[in-house]
Scaffold this motif. Sequence first.
Motif, short mmCIF file in Angstrom:
data_model
loop_
_atom_site.label_atom_id
_atom_site.label_comp_id
_atom_site.label_asym_id
_atom_site.label_seq_id
_atom_site.Cartn_x
_atom_site.Cartn_y
_atom_site.Cartn_z
N ARG A 144 -30.00 -108.33 -32.96
CA ARG A 144 -28.55 -109.02 -32.78
C ARG A 144 -28.69 -110.44 -33.53
O ARG A 144 -29.82 -111.06 -33.23
CB ARG A 144 -28.24 -109.20 -31.47
N GLN A 145 -27.89 -110.88 -34.16
CA GLN A 145 -27.71 -112.15 -34.70
C GLN A 145 -26.80 -112.86 -33.82
O GLN A 145 -25.68 -112.59 -33.51
CB GLN A 145 -26.96 -112.23 -36.20
N LYS A 151 -33.33 -119.14 -37.10
CA LYS A 151 -33.12 -119.32 -38.54
C LYS A 151 -32.77 -120.73 -38.59
O LYS A 151 -31.45 -121.35 -37.83
CB LYS A 151 -31.96 -118.52 -38.92
N LYS A 192 -28.88 -119.66 -36.72
CA LYS A 192 -28.65 -118.50 -35.92
C LYS A 192 -29.67 -117.92 -35.31
O LYS A 192 -31.08 -118.54 -35.66
CB LYS A 192 -27.73 -117.39 -36.94
N ARG A 248 -35.06 -103.90 -37.00
CA ARG A 248 -33.89 -104.24 -37.70
C ARG A 248 -33.35 -102.90 -38.25
O ARG A 248 -32.09 -102.86 -38.45
CB ARG A 248 -34.29 -105.34 -38.81
N ASP A 261 -31.94 -114.59 -34.46
CA ASP A 261 -32.17 -112.99 -34.61
C ASP A 261 -32.81 -112.93 -33.12
O ASP A 261 -34.00 -113.10 -32.96
CB ASP A 261 -33.01 -112.63 -35.50
#
Length: 360
Positions: free
Chosen positions: A340-341, A357, A315, A334, A317
């Motif tokens: 946002r993810q 990630k 993902k 955060r 961030d």
Amino acid sequence: MNLKIAIVGLPNAGKSTLFNALLKKQVADAAPYPFCTIEPNIGVVPVPDERLLKLAEITKIEEKMEKLPPIVPAVVEFVDVAGLVKGASQGEGLGNKFLSHIRETDIICHVVRYFEDPTVVNVAGEINPLRDRDIIETELILSDLQTLEKQIEPRGKVEHDALKRWELVIRLKTALNNGKNARDVITDEEEKELIRDLHLLSMKPVLYVVNVSEAQVAVTSDVVGQLGSGLMICARTESELASLDPVEQKDYLTSLGLTSSGLDRLIEKTYEMLGLVSFLTTGVIEARAWTITRGLKAPQAAGVIHTDFEKKFIKADCVTFSDFVTAGGWKKARDQGKVRQEGREYMMRDGDVVEFKIGA
């Protein structure tokens, strides 16, 4: 990806003067006579991006660092090609080997002369930017026709793509013989892909740089509109700017009625024409800008950093630059719900500050 720009034009159009200014040092041997550039000069310059310093400052505070992390801007590679003349595709002047230096670039920066200076020889005669454009474009078209003539018609049982490609070659031959550029003939993305391996010079997008005198630099002219997509730059002024500190540069530009340098405007215009944007990363290692095509999805953007990142993407961030600055770093962004993810289908936006990630 690094943007690669070919600087072309007739001899003494101001290409090497502009190139020297872009690099902020005298790399090319600019001289007031034809063919002073014998081999293509290549130089890499940073893309101006004020956001990076702000990211570095925030990271320094957030991570309690003693000094700013290194700032790594995106870069542009400029290739200063020897002055072309009428007949270059047939070996005139320095010959058509210099046309090959354009093939691996992303966009052509075509410098045309619009300044008067009796001390600088004008090989084409009177000042006429439209004629100069046509001379260079004709040579690129003639070079492309040579490439097309070498293509062999597929015989026997062949794949559909091979037949389609041959149809495109025939269409291009007809159009180019009528003076059209390949980019105006082949506009469909799938068709472009079929002939990409031909590296046609007249397929490349062109940004026209009208090289003017200092007196002309802030004057409105219809020359740019007549040429196509472009801008007016005084190469000599850019050389003078290169020797000044930032404060002096700003004052000098203001005195000329300008808000930004030719370098800034040239790079901004090429990014716009090619549909390029930058996403940003920051941390203790560096604050950095990464150039990607607009609409690129998150896994492919991660792959720009390292090929393994695309394969092992989990993902991203993401937070907008403005929200990152307002919050004061990753932790506070955060805490405020600004991060946002995003998954595999997310299309990156200009100015996204991102942490990818990655799986094992």
